[in-house]
Design an enzyme around this catalytic site. Structure first.
Site, PDB file in Angstrom:
ATOM      1  N   ARG A  16      41.862  51.181 132.790  1.00 45.72           N
ATOM      2  CA  ARG A  16      41.791  52.631 132.908  1.00 45.72           C
ATOM      3  C   ARG A  16      43.166  53.235 132.693  1.00 45.72           C
ATOM      4  O   ARG A  16      44.167  52.725 133.222  1.00 45.72           O
ATOM      5  CB  ARG A  16      41.302  53.050 134.306  1.00 45.72           C
ATOM      6  N   GLU A  59      41.955  61.245 127.536  1.00 50.13           N
ATOM      7  CA  GLU A  59      41.302  60.707 126.335  1.00 50.13           C
ATOM      8  C   GLU A  59      40.549  61.833 125.630  1.00 50.13           C
ATOM      9  O   GLU A  59      39.763  62.523 126.291  1.00 50.13           O
ATOM     10  CB  GLU A  59      40.349  59.575 126.715  1.00 50.13           C
ATOM     11  N   HIS A  73      39.533  53.357 123.335  1.00 47.20           N
ATOM     12  CA  HIS A  73      38.620  52.976 124.420  1.00 47.20           C
ATOM     13  C   HIS A  73      37.421  52.199 123.850  1.00 47.20           C
ATOM     14  O   HIS A  73      36.258  52.615 123.986  1.00 47.20           O
ATOM     15  CB  HIS A  73      38.152  54.212 125.189  1.00 47.20           C
TER      16      HIS A  73
END
Ligand SMILES: NC(=O)c1ccc[n+]([C@@H]2O[C@H](COP(=O)([O-])OP(=O)(O)OC[C@H]3O[C@@H](n4cnc5c(N)ncnc54)[C@H](O)[C@@H]3O)[C@@H](O)[C@H]2O)c1
Ligand SMILES: O=C(O)CC[C@@H](O)C(=O)O
Length: 524
Positions: free
Chosen positions: A229, A258, A276
């Site tokens: 994360r 993000e 991601h």
């Protein structure tokens, strides 16, 4: 119809178990597209793109369950959901292998400078000396967070001939030994590792875990990997360590924001990145969608869910064993709350006999929910009961005892209010049902069902007839009647089960009868 909003891209094949039900309606729209109909949904399925905020939950008053097709639930306000009694489930292991493989791919790419070499060759260059890397073999890998993904990364690292040093405050020695890794303090891992990879959730404790202080404790030339994360490695604090060459390179799949936009880290040649992608494989997406869809189906069918974030986890086996007690607990709480219709500070639950060997946490939550139900306007269930009790200053605790009063099992609830304490005890008789066997100090035997009437009186002849006459005069039919007393001529009680609820006029008329002390309506 049970309406499910699927607001992120979730594997279509994985949703098949839900589509197979004629009673489930699936709508695939993002939250803003579904704005007008948000209030109609019972369930919400998301990945990480949808931010499930308190505001969104306010607009979804019918929501009962949120499913996260993945592991991290940091895009969901779990506290806000819990407060509203909304179950939050995830798919905890469907993408473990994909995330571990991605971590490994990133680590290998980082030390062999594959992305940089790739760009160079695509730019029609052939500069072999510019891309000399390092072997993984023989290097020390520091793993911070040794759960599902961390431990899969460790297996792969050992196959590559790396030695693995782990920091995880919740890891037992036994499990570490089984997995062939050694446990170390955070400082030891920081000081000794050639490569550090983080695999913790993002929490208050792990945010900025690799910040300026801890980065300064790492070996010069260390490589860092974050496929967990954004924020576990403090992005801002990292910049000077890259500028002065202390950190040799960083691989990031995740970012504090993000997408990261024009982030200064992106301009470093030795920072390699992916958007991601840890869970972005066909296999992982099918796994997580299937897991979460099956759990949602269980929830819809009233079966236990096993991957809830905000409910005690129950296996099917355990659920089958506790189900009856879960129901009894609810009734005990409900009746006690109405009987003690005053502020209370403490509930004490005692389990005896066969029930004491079961998973009682869930039963206690159910009892608590039953107790709170007449006292709160909002939904209260086993998800939010503990939180609501805390907000209202009600503490609760469990005890275990051998005192079953001759029954195979017994649950006893004592409610402590200002100047008053009340105890109710119940048992579950298989193939028969729940029975209340003690009520406010008197042994009695009645089923906690329907419209009940509690009458406390002095033990005198003719009381039953007088009560029957008043009820008859008000056209109230008595289904069952149980009587009990502490001693002959002393405190006595009747519990009547009626065919319909009684109104204030009936209560008043009953209270006028000589020797009747208290009359209470109890709905169970
Ligand atoms: N990049 C991706 O696409 C992707 C995919 C899946 C999971 N993830 C993320 O990877 C992370 C790990 O997932 P998992 O499934 O292995 O979770 P997990 O719950 O199995 O493991 C997390 C581990 O971190 C440990 N931990 C908690 N606090 C810690 C602390 N302060 N210091 C050290 N260790 C601590 C826990 O004890 C646990 O063993 C999560 O953040 C998850 O969201 C990312
Ligand atoms: O949905 C995704 O692709 C992200 C998944 C991952 O971050 C997780 O926590 O499971």
């Amino acid at each position: 119809m049970f309406r499910v909003l699927v607001s992120d891209a979730i594997s279509e094949e994985g949703l098949a178990p839900l589509r197979a039900s004629a009673h489930i309606d699936i709508v695939q729209k993002n939250v803003s597209e579904a704005e007008e109909e948000l209030h109609t949904f019972d369930a919400l399925l998301v990945r990480s793109a949808t931010k499930v905020t308190e505001k969104l939950l306010e607009n979804m008053p019918n929501l009962q369950i949120i499913g996260r097709a993945g592991v991290g639930v940091d895009n969901i306000d779990v506290d806000a959901a819990t407060k509203r009694g909304i179950v939050v489930i995830n798919a905890p292991n469907g993408n473990t292998i994909s995330a571990a493989e991605h971590t490994f791919a990133m680590m290998a790419a980082l030390v062999r400078r594959i992305p940089q070499a790739h760009i160079s060759v695509k730019s029609r260059e052939w500069n072999r000396s510019a891309f000399v890397g390092n072997e993984l073999f023989g290097k020390k890998l520091g793993i911070i967070g040794f759960g599902r993904i961390g431990s899969e990364v460790a297996k792969r690292a050992r196959a590559f001939g790396m030695s693995v040093h782990v920091y995880d405050p919740f890891l037992t020695k036994d499990r570490a030994e089984k997995l062939g890794v050694s446990i170390h303090s955070l400082d030891e891992v920081l000081a000794s590792a050639d490569i550090i990879t983080v695999h913790t959730p993002l929490t208050k404790e792990t945010r900025g875990l690799l910040g300026a202080d801890n980065l300064a404790k790492t070996k010069k030339g260390v490589y860092l990997v974050n496929c967990a994360r954004g924020g576990i490695i403090d992005e801002r604090a990292l910049i000077p360590f890259l500028e002065n060459g202390h950190v040799a390179g960083v691989a990031l799949d995740v970012f504090e924001q993000e997408p990261p936009g024009d982030h200064p880290l992106l301009s470093f040649d030795n920072v390699i990145v992916t958007p991601h992608l840890g869970a972005s494989t066909v296999e992982a997406q099918l796994n997580v969608a299937t897991q979460v869809a099956e759990e949602l189906l269980h929830f819809f069918e009233g079966r236990p869910v096993t991957s809830s974030i905000n409910l005690p986890v129950l296996s099917k086996d355990v659920y089958e064993k506790i189900h009856a007690f879960y129901h009894l607990g609810r009734k005990l709480g409900l009746i006690a709350s109405q009987f003690m219709n005053i502020p209370v500070q403490e509930l004490s639950v005692t389990y005896a006999g066969t029930v004491a060997d079961l998973e009682t946490t869930y039963i206690t939550r159910s009892l608590l929910a039953g107790f709170l139900r007449p006292r709160v306007a909002s939904t209260v269930n086993e998800v939010n009961a503990a939180m609501i009790a805390k907000e209202r200053g009600i503490t609760y605790g469990e005890k275990f005892s051998d005192e079953t009063h001759g029954y195979a099992n017994c649950i006893s609830l004592t409610v402590h209010g200002e100047n008053k304490t009340f105890t109710i005890k119940g048992t579950h008789v298989p193939n028969y049902g729940d029975r209340i066997v003690h009520f406010d100090g008197v042994a009695i035997d009645f089923a906690p069902e329907g419209h009940l009437l509690y009458i406390q009186h002095h033990d005198r002849p003719g009381m039953i007839g007088k009560v029957g006459n008043v009820l008859g005069a008000h056209d109230v039919n008595i289904a069952t009647m149980q009587v009990g007393r502490q001693e002959a001529g002393g405190k006595a009680m009747m519990i009547l089960s009626l065919d319909k609820p009684v109104d204030e006029a009936v209560l008043h008329a009953l209270a006028q009868i000589d020797d009747i002390e208290t009359v209470k309506r109890l709905e169970a």
